[in-house]
Write an enzyme that holds these catalytic residues in place. Structure first.
Site, PDB file in Angstrom:
ATOM      1  N   LYS A  11       0.831  -1.152  -0.023  1.00  0.00           N
ATOM      2  CA  LYS A  11      -0.178   0.024  -0.151  1.00  0.00           C
ATOM      3  C   LYS A  11       0.925   1.064  -0.030  1.00  0.00           C
ATOM      4  O   LYS A  11       2.225   1.121  -0.074  1.00  0.00           O
ATOM      5  CB  LYS A  11      -0.778  -0.008   1.319  1.00  0.00           C
ATOM      6  CG  LYS A  11      -2.071  -1.252   1.333  1.00  0.00           C
ATOM      7  CD  LYS A  11      -2.910  -1.164   2.252  1.00  0.00           C
ATOM      8  CE  LYS A  11      -3.893  -2.380   2.136  1.00  0.00           C
ATOM      9  NZ  LYS A  11      -4.925  -2.316   3.078  1.00  0.00           N
ATOM     10  N   TYR A  51     -12.094  -2.348  -3.647  1.00  0.00           N
ATOM     11  CA  TYR A  51     -12.829  -2.726  -2.294  1.00  0.00           C
ATOM     12  C   TYR A  51     -14.356  -2.643  -2.137  1.00  0.00           C
ATOM     13  O   TYR A  51     -15.048  -2.350  -1.309  1.00  0.00           O
ATOM     14  CB  TYR A  51     -12.191  -1.620  -1.502  1.00  0.00           C
ATOM     15  CG  TYR A  51     -10.918  -2.019  -0.818  1.00  0.00           C
ATOM     16  CD1 TYR A  51     -10.579  -3.009  -0.194  1.00  0.00           C
ATOM     17  CD2 TYR A  51      -9.625  -1.477  -1.056  1.00  0.00           C
ATOM     18  CE1 TYR A  51      -9.518  -3.581   0.625  1.00  0.00           C
ATOM     19  CE2 TYR A  51      -8.487  -1.523  -0.360  1.00  0.00           C
ATOM     20  CZ  TYR A  51      -8.224  -2.770   0.093  1.00  0.00           C
ATOM     21  OH  TYR A  51      -7.091  -3.303   0.775  1.00  0.00           O
ATOM     22  N   ASN A 114      -2.295   0.237   6.843  1.00  0.00           N
ATOM     23  CA  ASN A 114      -1.691  -0.971   7.316  1.00  0.00           C
ATOM     24  C   ASN A 114      -0.737  -1.781   6.380  1.00  0.00           C
ATOM     25  O   ASN A 114      -0.669  -2.968   6.419  1.00  0.00           O
ATOM     26  CB  ASN A 114      -2.883  -1.781   7.980  1.00  0.00           C
ATOM     27  CG  ASN A 114      -3.872  -2.185   6.886  1.00  0.00           C
ATOM     28  OD1 ASN A 114      -3.475  -2.117   5.770  1.00  0.00           O
ATOM     29  ND2 ASN A 114      -4.659  -2.862   7.085  1.00  0.00           N
ATOM     30  N   HIS A 117      -1.785  -5.506   1.595  1.00  0.00           N
ATOM     31  CA  HIS A 117      -3.354  -6.231   1.135  1.00  0.00           C
ATOM     32  C   HIS A 117      -2.858  -7.652   0.792  1.00  0.00           C
ATOM     33  O   HIS A 117      -2.003  -7.938   0.191  1.00  0.00           O
ATOM     34  CB  HIS A 117      -4.190  -5.554   0.217  1.00  0.00           C
ATOM     35  CG  HIS A 117      -5.145  -6.540  -0.314  1.00  0.00           C
ATOM     36  ND1 HIS A 117      -6.367  -6.542   0.480  1.00  0.00           N
ATOM     37  CD2 HIS A 117      -5.186  -7.494  -1.414  1.00  0.00           C
ATOM     38  CE1 HIS A 117      -6.938  -7.696  -0.329  1.00  0.00           C
ATOM     39  NE2 HIS A 117      -6.387  -7.888  -1.212  1.00  0.00           N
ATOM     40  N   GLU A 128      -9.447 -11.066  -7.549  1.00  0.00           N
ATOM     41  CA  GLU A 128      -8.409 -10.012  -7.191  1.00  0.00           C
ATOM     42  C   GLU A 128      -7.199  -9.915  -8.282  1.00  0.00           C
ATOM     43  O   GLU A 128      -6.860  -8.812  -8.899  1.00  0.00           O
ATOM     44  CB  GLU A 128      -7.923  -9.963  -5.883  1.00  0.00           C
ATOM     45  CG  GLU A 128      -9.108  -9.677  -4.952  1.00  0.00           C
ATOM     46  CD  GLU A 128      -8.801  -9.606  -3.515  1.00  0.00           C
ATOM     47  OE1 GLU A 128      -7.421  -9.837  -3.412  1.00  0.00           O
ATOM     48  OE2 GLU A 128      -9.429  -9.267  -2.731  1.00  0.00           O
TER      49      GLU A 128
END
Ligand code: RTP
Ligand code: MG
Length: 143
Positions: A11, A51, A114, A117, A128
């Site tokens: 991320k 998402y 965080n 993913h 995905e």
């Protein structure tokens, strides 16, 4: 156990910390192989689509804003039990609850930012991976 593929996204926070190499080292140490990889800066539409399952959650707006705040690295990881193995390597969603030595414990600052993913099921991994990669962009090992 079966050989699986899972989708990883490093991320914007992790990329911004220049931690790509350190994180990939942990992925490889866990026995997973990078079989596809690309840097990209997600558009709002791409992040919202990725998402979409969370679109009704209160954190959705902030999540999308964060995911488009800088470039990310998208990867396909392959290996035995790859979906669960990579979730273990990442650690809990909230870095405060993540086991020491996991990616999120060591590189993430908060539940909102965080670091990584990882797909949460084999079915989701397939969708995905197809969201980001064509079949010809995935390069399994030949040696
Ligand atoms: P990811 O999809 O990013 O790998 O994370 P995950 O499976 O561990 O967690 P998930 O439930 O899918 O949530 C997706 C992302 O939304 C943010 N989140 N914030 N404030 C909150 O309660 C909350 N819950 C989730 C996190 O950034 C999480 O990675
Ligand atoms: Mg998730």
């Amino acid at each position: 156990m079966a050989v699986e593929r899972t989708l990883s996204i490093l991320k914007p926070d992790a990329v911004g910390k220049n931690a790509i190499g350190q994180i990939i080292a942990r992925i490889e140490s866990a026995g997973l192989q990078v079989v596809a990889a690309r840097m990209t800066h997600l558009t709002q539409g791409e992040a919202e689509g990725f998402y979409a399952v969370h679109s009704e959650r209160p954190f959705f707006g902030d999540l999308v804003k964060f995911m488009i705040s800088g470039p990310v690295m998208v990867m396909v990881l392959e290996g035995e039990n790859a979906v669960a193995t990579y979730r273990d390597v990442m650690g809990a969603t909230d870095p405060k609850k993540a086991t020491a030595g996991t990616i999120r414990a060591d590189f993430a600052d908060s539940i909102d930012e965080n670091a990584a993913h990882g797909s949460d099921s084999l079915d989701n991994a397939k969708n995905e991976i197809a969201y980001f990669f064509r079949a010809t962009e995935i390069c399994p090992r030949t040696r």
